[in-house]
Design a protein around this motif. Sequence first.
Motif, short mmCIF file in Angstrom:
data_model
loop_
_atom_site.label_atom_id
_atom_site.label_comp_id
_atom_site.label_asym_id
_atom_site.label_seq_id
_atom_site.Cartn_x
_atom_site.Cartn_y
_atom_site.Cartn_z
N CYS A 135 0.79 -1.29 -0.04
CA CYS A 135 0.03 -0.14 -0.09
C CYS A 135 0.89 1.13 0.09
O CYS A 135 0.46 2.48 -0.36
N SER A 136 2.04 1.07 0.50
CA SER A 136 2.87 2.30 0.76
C SER A 136 3.23 3.07 -0.67
O SER A 136 3.63 2.50 -1.71
N ALA A 137 2.81 4.48 -0.80
CA ALA A 137 2.73 5.15 -1.88
C ALA A 137 3.22 6.63 -1.43
O ALA A 137 3.05 7.06 -0.29
N GLY A 138 3.54 7.63 -2.39
CA GLY A 138 3.75 8.80 -2.38
C GLY A 138 4.93 9.62 -3.11
O GLY A 138 5.89 8.92 -2.73
N ILE A 139 4.59 10.39 -3.98
CA ILE A 139 5.84 10.84 -4.99
C ILE A 139 5.82 12.43 -4.73
O ILE A 139 4.82 13.11 -4.78
#
Length: 479
Positions: free
Chosen positions: A205-209
């Motif tokens: 689930c880990s995300a973010g840019i």
Amino acid sequence: MSETPMLTNAVTQFITRADASALTGEHLRLARRCVLDGLAVALGGSQQPGMAPLGRYILSLGGSADARPMGAARRRLPAHLAALWTGTAGHAMDWDDTQLAEGPGRPYGLLMHPTMPPLAASMALTDMVAKETGKPVSGAKFLTAFVTGFEVGCKIAEAINPDHYMRGFHTSGTIGAFAATASACRMLDLDEETTARAIGIAASCSAGIRANFGTMTKPFHVGRAAENGVTAALLARQGFSANTEALDGKWGYLTIAGPGGDPALVTGRFGAPFTMVSPGVSIKPYPSGVLTHPSMDAMLFLMREENIAPEAIESVGLYAGSNVLGPIRFRIAKTELEGKFSFAFLLAAIALRGRCGKEEFTDEFVSSDACQAMQHRIETHFSDEIEAMGWDRIRSRVEIVTKDGRKFERWANEAYRGSPHNPLSDAELQGKFADNAAGLLDEERQQKVFDLVWSLETAPDAGALIDVTDWGALDAVGA
């Protein structure tokens, strides 16, 4: 060659064995401060423009009435959506605290915002756990869950290759998911095998840019991290399967997202010492990236010391290395969200108002003629001299040239305000809370928050944190 330490196992053992005995001395004092700071910035952030569309989206979904989101104690939502709301609000102004790096090659001040993901996850599960157990969640249990997630997030952020951030991942969103998962697992008292599966779920689930810095999506990364942590723990509790070594190995999270990392840096050091204590955490005096704060203070103190009026300024030069200039991406800010990543705006606010707080971070002020004109007088410059000093501290120099030809210069203090070397006092922290709570909570309510947080480990009901910070936030989103 020795076998690579198994980070997932170290994480799960730490989570399942954590208890309130760690809440002593300096660790307890700092934990209270981080909670108060988190409540403050979530209160202020709940008024930010991005929260209205998020609130309308959340309310449109319906679902089980398991949890009260912060600022909206009269509403009940599914727990994962309460975490999404609270976590996003807490990062909406970029005013939440910052982890300090200590490992080799880690740029100082560029790891993660460690408080909001575990705090939002812990708050979101408080009502659910109380309902399931038939008794309120004690302040000690709540704090234990919070500091457990805080520690797990910080240690994983320290272990992963720093290229994770440099290549464009937003660590507060990616590693924040593991911090929130750890707190959620501790709140739910999950066993070691179930916790390992929850970590495995979170890894997918880990995300973010960082491409979304300067938009409403940046704080959404932190809200999503909190939501993902709650979801991962609840799914694992229901028997959902996942790799129980998902942080490790050829296809594990560190290898894929790092790329790589060094688990040996942290596997024997969970809670020894707690990162919150050493190297510590920065509690921000300004609602922008911590890399900007020393320069903002240098500008503030230089204008005060030399009695420079804003109308006397001809130009301002900010000299720094790539660790400071690289993440600050907007030359001229047009919106308050862009302003958080624009030295021109941040220094312009200091020049014009002598401060840079909640009132300055509005689209109206950023786009005003005076602010736009001042921004165009401010330039940033890469400095070989400062770059050569290294990235172990945040270094910069501010130069002001006045219209009558005078030149003034000041180096930023490496022991910047808010850092563990120069922390905000408890009174200053309460002042920050008051700034964020202005117009939402009266002084009597604010004092109730202070009284509760400064003795939270003895509180019989941690759910009171949600009661005392209620201002009807979700009533104001237009749904």
